[in-house]
Scaffold this motif. Structure first.
Motif, PDB file in Angstrom:
ATOM      1  N   LEU A  15      71.405  16.995  87.198  1.00 21.65           N
ATOM      2  CA  LEU A  15      71.266  18.315  86.440  1.00 21.65           C
ATOM      3  C   LEU A  15      72.055  18.580  85.564  1.00 21.65           C
ATOM      4  N   PHE A  16      73.408  17.901  85.342  1.00 25.74           N
ATOM      5  CA  PHE A  16      74.175  18.225  84.161  1.00 25.74           C
ATOM      6  C   PHE A  16      74.027  17.203  83.060  1.00 25.74           C
ATOM      7  N   THR A  17      72.947  16.300  83.241  1.00 23.40           N
ATOM      8  CA  THR A  17      72.850  15.442  82.288  1.00 23.40           C
ATOM      9  C   THR A  17      71.290  15.227  81.736  1.00 23.40           C
ATOM     10  N   THR A  18      70.404  15.570  82.398  1.00 24.56           N
ATOM     11  CA  THR A  18      69.152  15.780  82.166  1.00 24.56           C
ATOM     12  C   THR A  18      68.130  16.990  82.173  1.00 24.56           C
ATOM     13  N   ASP A  19      67.366  17.455  81.500  1.00 18.71           N
ATOM     14  CA  ASP A  19      66.780  18.507  81.796  1.00 18.71           C
ATOM     15  C   ASP A  19      65.552  18.333  82.835  1.00 18.71           C
ATOM     16  N   HIS A  20      65.201  17.145  83.146  1.00 21.25           N
ATOM     17  CA  HIS A  20      64.241  16.893  84.039  1.00 21.25           C
ATOM     18  C   HIS A  20      64.659  15.570  84.887  1.00 21.25           C
ATOM     19  N   PRO A  21      65.437  15.895  86.083  1.00 22.30           N
ATOM     20  CA  PRO A  21      65.703  14.834  87.012  1.00 22.30           C
ATOM     21  C   PRO A  21      64.506  14.457  87.899  1.00 22.30           C
ATOM     22  N   PRO A  22      64.421  13.130  87.889  1.00 21.20           N
ATOM     23  CA  PRO A  22      63.296  12.520  88.796  1.00 21.20           C
ATOM     24  C   PRO A  22      63.418  13.153  90.008  1.00 21.20           C
ATOM     25  N   THR A  23      62.948  14.296  90.423  1.00 17.33           N
ATOM     26  CA  THR A  23      63.026  14.829  91.722  1.00 17.33           C
ATOM     27  C   THR A  23      62.227  13.861  92.771  1.00 17.33           C
ATOM     28  N   VAL A  42      64.013  10.673  93.665  1.00 17.03           N
ATOM     29  CA  VAL A  42      65.119  10.797  94.397  1.00 17.03           C
ATOM     30  C   VAL A  42      64.965  11.289  95.769  1.00 17.03           C
ATOM     31  N   PHE A  43      64.217  12.044  96.041  1.00 18.36           N
ATOM     32  CA  PHE A  43      64.288  12.989  97.369  1.00 18.36           C
ATOM     33  C   PHE A  43      62.924  12.298  98.122  1.00 18.36           C
ATOM     34  N   LEU A  44      62.082  11.684  97.638  1.00 16.80           N
ATOM     35  CA  LEU A  44      60.812  11.252  98.246  1.00 16.80           C
ATOM     36  C   LEU A  44      60.735   9.359  98.456  1.00 16.80           C
ATOM     37  N   TRP A  45      60.685   9.110  97.196  1.00 20.60           N
ATOM     38  CA  TRP A  45      60.118   7.470  97.172  1.00 20.60           C
ATOM     39  C   TRP A  45      61.105   6.786  97.585  1.00 20.60           C
ATOM     40  N   ILE A  46      62.465   6.759  96.983  1.00 21.91           N
ATOM     41  CA  ILE A  46      63.729   6.195  97.394  1.00 21.91           C
ATOM     42  C   ILE A  46      64.131   6.228  98.859  1.00 21.91           C
ATOM     43  N   PRO A  47      64.075   7.285  99.371  1.00 24.50           N
ATOM     44  CA  PRO A  47      64.045   7.382 101.092  1.00 24.50           C
ATOM     45  C   PRO A  47      63.217   6.409 101.742  1.00 24.50           C
ATOM     46  N   LEU A  48      61.926   6.841 101.201  1.00 27.19           N
ATOM     47  CA  LEU A  48      60.916   6.226 102.159  1.00 27.19           C
ATOM     48  C   LEU A  48      60.900   4.669 101.739  1.00 27.19           C
ATOM     49  N   GLY A  49      61.036   4.333 100.580  1.00 26.15           N
ATOM     50  CA  GLY A  49      61.095   2.833 100.228  1.00 26.15           C
ATOM     51  C   GLY A  49      62.313   2.231 101.266  1.00 26.15           C
TER      52      GLY A  49
END
Length: 237
Positions: A198-206, A209-216
């Motif tokens: 949030l502090f380094t980019t305007d559009h973090p890959p939500t 981060v929240f869905l595909w990585i945990p599911l994978g």
């Protein structure tokens, strides 16, 4: 515990006040924290509704289980009544009844649970046969097994082929549990990464981060650990 007569008829239900409020308080605090994060735009808007729905479902299940949960023992067998489901086994299909410690559990959590195993090695929790409701669960289970043996027409004896099925089921069960734990760890790590982004980019890959990585992470661990299910349980003696 209610015992009807001197026979095998028994009904185990919630008689003592379970310390569930101890665990509901942190849940309420967590719900408030997520609410504040959502309204403070620190959490994606789409994440709030699923979290609230999950929390309501967990709370409803807890209340229903406390009110409806039963272990009913009779001359024909055992009936397990949960929050919304019910399952019955005849004594011929009951392989064993065992009280087992809960790993790393400390009061006020339950430190032991009682399980019923069928002849196929499947395990079912017997509601309220635990140290929340009984002062001495192993003694109660020993008395129950003794009474049940008369209706089964034989004593409870261990059979190698069924023990092998129980061990295999235990390995797969622990594999799924550890895969879920790995997915949750990935979700927690992803949340920290998302906050940093949030502090380094305007559009973090939500979604990533929240869905595909945990599911994978969950899928990879589930496949690997179920393939190597033997490593999840101690070797048979």
């Amino acid at each position: 515990m209610d015992v009807q007569g001197a026979g095998i008829e028994r009904e185990y239900h919630s008689r003592r006040r379970s310390p569930r409020a101890v665990f509901l308080a942190p849940a309420l605090l967590g719900l408030e924290s997520v609410y504040r994060m959502a309204h403070g735009h620190l959490m994606p808007r789409w994440a709030w509704a699923p979290f609230l729905a999950l929390w309501v479902l967990v709370l409803a299940r807890t209340v229903l289980y406390s009110w409806r949960g039963r272990t009913l023992v009779g001359v024909r067998g055992i009936t397990v009544r949960r929050a919304v489901t019910e399952r019955s086994l005849t004594w011929r299909d009951v392989y064993d009844i065992r009280t087992e410690p809960v790993p790393r559990a400390k009061p006020p959590a339950r430190t032991c649970l009682t399980y019923m195993y069928d002849t196929g090695g499947r395990r079912f929790v017997l509601p309220h046969l635990d140290d929340w409701q009984l002062t001495d669960p192993p003694a109660e289970v020993a008395a129950l097994r003794e009474a049940a043996a008369r209706h089964r027409g034989m004593a409870f004896e261990r059979r190698p082929e069924t023990e092998a099925l129980i061990r295999r089921a235990s390995g797969h069960r622990k594999a799924w549990e550890r895969a879920v734990t790995g997915g949750l760890v990935a979700f927690g790590g992803g949340f920290l990464l998302w906050v940093a982004l949030l502090f380094t980019t305007d559009h973090p890959p939500t979604l990533l981060v929240f869905l595909w990585i945990p599911l994978g992470t969950f899928a990879a661990l589930a496949a690997l650990l179920n393939w190597r299910w033997e490593s999840q349980v101690p070797a048979a003696p």
